[in-house]
Design a protein around this motif. Structure first.
Motif, short mmCIF file in Angstrom:
data_model
loop_
_atom_site.label_atom_id
_atom_site.label_comp_id
_atom_site.label_asym_id
_atom_site.label_seq_id
_atom_site.Cartn_x
_atom_site.Cartn_y
_atom_site.Cartn_z
N PRO A 470 0.84 -1.21 0.00
CA PRO A 470 0.00 0.00 0.00
C PRO A 470 0.88 1.26 0.00
CG PRO A 470 0.08 -0.93 2.20
CD PRO A 470 0.80 -1.91 1.31
N TYR A 471 0.42 2.29 -0.76
CA TYR A 471 1.18 3.51 -0.92
C TYR A 471 0.97 4.46 0.25
CZ TYR A 471 1.33 1.91 -5.78
OH TYR A 471 1.52 1.17 -6.91
N SER A 472 1.95 5.35 0.44
CA SER A 472 1.83 6.39 1.46
C SER A 472 2.72 7.56 1.05
CB SER A 472 2.26 5.86 2.83
OG SER A 472 3.67 5.61 2.83
N GLN A 473 2.46 8.71 1.63
CA GLN A 473 3.28 9.88 1.33
C GLN A 473 4.71 9.68 1.79
OE1 GLN A 473 1.40 11.50 -1.16
NE2 GLN A 473 2.73 13.10 -0.33
N GLN A 474 4.86 8.93 2.89
CA GLN A 474 6.21 8.67 3.38
C GLN A 474 7.00 7.85 2.35
OE1 GLN A 474 6.47 6.39 7.00
NE2 GLN A 474 8.62 6.96 7.35
N LYS A 475 6.33 6.82 1.75
CA LYS A 475 6.99 6.02 0.71
C LYS A 475 7.35 6.89 -0.50
CE LYS A 475 5.15 1.37 1.61
NZ LYS A 475 4.38 0.26 1.02
N PHE A 476 6.41 7.80 -0.87
CA PHE A 476 6.68 8.66 -2.02
C PHE A 476 7.88 9.56 -1.76
CE2 PHE A 476 6.17 12.37 -4.75
CZ PHE A 476 5.97 11.77 -5.97
N GLY A 477 8.03 10.01 -0.53
CA GLY A 477 9.18 10.84 -0.17
C GLY A 477 10.48 10.08 -0.33
N VAL A 478 10.48 8.79 0.05
CA VAL A 478 11.69 7.98 -0.11
C VAL A 478 12.02 7.80 -1.59
CG1 VAL A 478 12.69 5.70 0.27
CG2 VAL A 478 11.36 6.79 2.09
N ILE A 479 10.98 7.51 -2.41
CA ILE A 479 11.19 7.32 -3.84
C ILE A 479 11.72 8.61 -4.47
CG2 ILE A 479 10.02 6.94 -6.04
CD1 ILE A 479 8.19 4.97 -4.56
N ARG A 480 11.12 9.73 -4.09
CA ARG A 480 11.55 11.01 -4.65
C ARG A 480 13.02 11.29 -4.31
NH1 ARG A 480 8.12 15.98 -2.72
NH2 ARG A 480 9.17 15.41 -0.77
N ALA A 481 13.40 10.97 -3.10
CA ALA A 481 14.77 11.24 -2.67
C ALA A 481 15.78 10.34 -3.37
CB ALA A 481 14.87 11.08 -1.16
N THR A 482 15.40 9.10 -3.64
CA THR A 482 16.37 8.15 -4.21
C THR A 482 16.37 8.13 -5.73
OG1 THR A 482 14.73 6.37 -4.03
CG2 THR A 482 16.29 6.65 -2.19
N CYS A 483 15.30 8.62 -6.35
CA CYS A 483 15.20 8.54 -7.81
C CYS A 483 15.27 9.90 -8.50
CB CYS A 483 13.88 7.86 -8.21
SG CYS A 483 13.77 6.15 -7.64
N LYS A 484 15.31 10.97 -7.74
CA LYS A 484 15.28 12.30 -8.35
C LYS A 484 16.59 12.59 -9.08
CE LYS A 484 14.73 17.21 -7.18
NZ LYS A 484 14.55 18.19 -6.09
N VAL A 485 16.44 13.20 -10.26
CA VAL A 485 17.60 13.73 -10.98
C VAL A 485 17.82 15.15 -10.49
CG1 VAL A 485 18.52 14.38 -13.23
CG2 VAL A 485 17.13 12.30 -13.00
N THR A 486 18.98 15.40 -9.91
CA THR A 486 19.23 16.70 -9.28
C THR A 486 20.06 17.60 -10.16
OG1 THR A 486 21.21 15.84 -8.19
CG2 THR A 486 19.14 15.66 -6.99
N ARG A 487 19.88 18.89 -9.98
CA ARG A 487 20.71 19.89 -10.61
C ARG A 487 21.72 20.41 -9.59
NH1 ARG A 487 16.69 24.31 -12.69
NH2 ARG A 487 18.65 25.18 -13.51
N LYS A 488 22.70 21.14 -10.09
CA LYS A 488 23.71 21.69 -9.19
C LYS A 488 23.03 22.60 -8.17
CE LYS A 488 28.13 24.11 -9.27
NZ LYS A 488 29.14 24.82 -10.13
N ASN A 489 23.45 22.49 -6.93
CA ASN A 489 22.94 23.28 -5.82
C ASN A 489 21.53 22.90 -5.39
OD1 ASN A 489 25.33 24.81 -5.80
ND2 ASN A 489 24.50 26.23 -7.35
N ASP A 490 20.97 21.78 -5.99
CA ASP A 490 19.68 21.30 -5.51
C ASP A 490 19.82 20.78 -4.09
OD1 ASP A 490 18.06 21.87 -7.57
OD2 ASP A 490 17.70 19.80 -8.23
N CYS A 491 18.77 20.96 -3.30
CA CYS A 491 18.73 20.41 -1.95
C CYS A 491 17.51 19.49 -1.86
CB CYS A 491 18.61 21.53 -0.92
SG CYS A 491 18.56 20.93 0.79
N THR A 492 17.72 18.23 -1.57
CA THR A 492 16.62 17.27 -1.50
C THR A 492 16.18 17.08 -0.07
OG1 THR A 492 17.49 16.12 -3.44
CG2 THR A 492 15.93 14.92 -2.07
N LEU A 493 14.90 17.31 0.19
CA LEU A 493 14.32 17.11 1.52
C LEU A 493 13.34 15.96 1.46
CD1 LEU A 493 13.63 20.86 2.47
CD2 LEU A 493 15.58 19.44 3.13
N LEU A 494 13.39 15.13 2.46
CA LEU A 494 12.42 14.04 2.56
C LEU A 494 11.07 14.60 2.96
CD1 LEU A 494 14.54 11.24 4.24
CD2 LEU A 494 14.00 11.56 1.82
#
Length: 494
Positions: A470-494
């Motif tokens: 089952p999905y949750s916002q907490q799971k989505f936060g983990v996916i976003r943090a581990t799969c996000k393509v970042t730009r220079k000076n990006d800051c990733t928050l869970l």
């Protein structure tokens, strides 16, 4: 060799494995295509050693058949030996050596960037052959324009059918009778013939089609390919503009333009098709062009051993009709018996004149008068995008202005034709002048399917838990943090 024959051929019933009167009776080339596809599926063409051996065989073909090629192109097309050796043999060998030198590197898997979630995995691009490729070549450079794409197709690991032009009969015979003895008969073949044979050939399913010719025929090829969703490269040519600014070395411009326009009697798809310049520059260019033509071909170009002829009677009559546009400033003489048209310059040509409505493909250079660089750029942009665009100026800002404000398949500043001599530059059209690109690594890439690959391990399953229901916002936060393509000076928050 009779029109419509196929070389080499197993009996079609053997080649296809089909009983006589089945698929091969519906299409005369079905058995050949089926045989080549079986060879490709066997994996025979994939090893580096195999590809290298076939490429080296192409080099031997050029060496062994050099004199025959020079004699055939002279007979078929009126090519002078110097131009034939340069364009048909030397440039083809450059492509071949560039490919042999780099093939092992081009074939390697290309590693790609990974996200945090795939950091422990293997992600890469694999360059795979398409399968069975069809190459349809034109008559104006009958060796170069089948051999250069063939080098790329072989390098990429494909099986290939080559269809040389029936208009250059003796050159066609060299290819049809000679080439198969150098290449693997299970993987490569030559088909000869005219429009009916090519039409039947195109009914078959190919994995890639490479065509060089005119836009109208390119549309026919693309329509046939669409029935099988077959990708295509189309090299189609067009009217290539040449802008000459008021600030330039007129003598140098005249020599470089005259060479590019009158090489191979103007039968070159990237030849400068017309000049754009002010009326003042036109008056300076005409005597400079006269001097260049005299230096190149003497006072009577008809007697020069270095000036070619129009390839056929139909082509001659078509080009001759175009001489009625504007006024003849230089040349204009013709001889139908020899298919000779003198190096000709037409002045004061109007955009509505017949010569401005089609690719010239002959030794005629029209001059269209404009008043400024801006008007020249507007004129270029109002027409179909050309295969090549040329700009001459002693001011680099002017050359850059033309480059930045126009679109074309290729661009060459302060010279003509030379950009296509470099295997390191892509060659191809855009819009009406073509689709796709080749030369050097670009040929290898054109005939390769770039397959995106990801290989993951079977362990570490808890790391996949956030993507499962089952999905949750907490799971989505983990996916976003581990799969996000970042730009220079990006800051990733869970």
């Amino acid at each position: 060799m009779e029109t419509g024959t196929v070389v080499p051929l197993l009996p079609e019933s053997e080649a296809s494995g089909a009983p006589e009167g089945d698929a091969t009776s519906r299409n005369p080339y079905a058995g050949l295509v089926s045989h080549l596809r079986a060879s490709w599926l066997s994996g025979k063409t994939r090893p580096l050693e195999y590809r290298t051996a076939q490429l080296e065989a192409l080099g031997r073909f050029l060496d062994d058949k050099k004199q025959q090629i020079l004699e055939a192109t002279a007979s078929d097309l009126g090519k002078v030996p110097f131009e034939a050796e340069l364009s048909e043999i030397f440039l083809s060998k450059n492509e071949l050596y560039e490919t042999l030198k780099n093939l092992s590197r081009w074939m390697k898997d290309e590693q790609v960037d990974r996200t945090l979630a795939t950091r422990m995995d293997s992600a890469f691009i694999r360059k795979e052959p398409y399968g069975v490729v069809l190459i349809i070549a034109p008559w104006n450079y009958p060796i170069h324009l089948f051999l250069v794409p063939l080098i790329g197709a072989v390098a990429a690991g494909n099986c290939v059918i080559v269809k040389p032009s029936e208009m250059s009969k003796k050159t066609e015979r060299i290819v049809a009778e000679g080439l198969p003895s150098y290449l693997d008969k299970d993987c490569f073949a030559v088909v000869t013939g005219g429009v009916p044979e090519t039409t039947r050939l195109l009914e078959n399913k190919f994995d890639y089609i490479f065509f060089t010719g005119s836009p109208p025929v390119g549309r026919i090829v693309m329509t046939a390919a669409a029935k099988h969703l077959t990708p295509v490269t189309l090299e189609l040519g067009g009217k290539n503009p040449c802008y000459v600014s008021d600030t330039c070395d007129v003598t140098n411009v005249a020599r470089r333009v005259a060479w590019g326009r009158f090489f191979n009697a103007g039968q070159t798809c990237i030849a400068p098709d017309y000049l754009l310049c002010t009326v003042e520059m036109q008056e300076k260019l005409i005597p400079a062009l006269r001097e260049a033509i005299t230096d190149f071909y003497g006072p009577n170009p008809r007697e020069s051993p270095d000036f070619g002829r129009i390839a056929g009677d139909k082509q001659f009559r078509r080009v001759q009709r175009l001489l009625g546009s504007g006024r003849v400033a230089l040349g204009g003489q013709t001889d139908e018996a020899e298919r000779y048209i003198a190096p000709t310059v037409l002045a004061d040509v109007q955009p509505s004149d017949p010569i401005m409505q089609e690719e010239i493909f002959g030794p005629i250079l029209p001059i269209v008068v404009i008043t400024s660089t801006d008007e020249a750029i507007d004129f270029i942009n109002s027409r179909e995008r050309p295969l090549a665009l040329y700009a001459f100026s002693s001011d680099d800002k002017v050359v850059n202005q033309v480059l930045e404000r126009t679109s074309s398949g290729g661009f060459c500043g302060n010279d003509t034709l030379m950009h296509m001599s470099m295997p390191s530059l892509p060659f191809g059209g855009i819009g009406n002048s073509g689709l796709g690109r080749h030369h050097g690594k670009f040929s290898f890439d054109t005939f390769s399917h770039h397959r995106g690959c990801l290989k993951r391990g079977m362990g570490w399953e808890p790391l996949n838990a956030p993507r499962y229901p089952p999905y949750s916002q907490q799971k989505f936060g983990v996916i976003r943090a581990t799969c996000k393509v970042t730009r220079k000076n990006d800051c990733t928050l869970l």
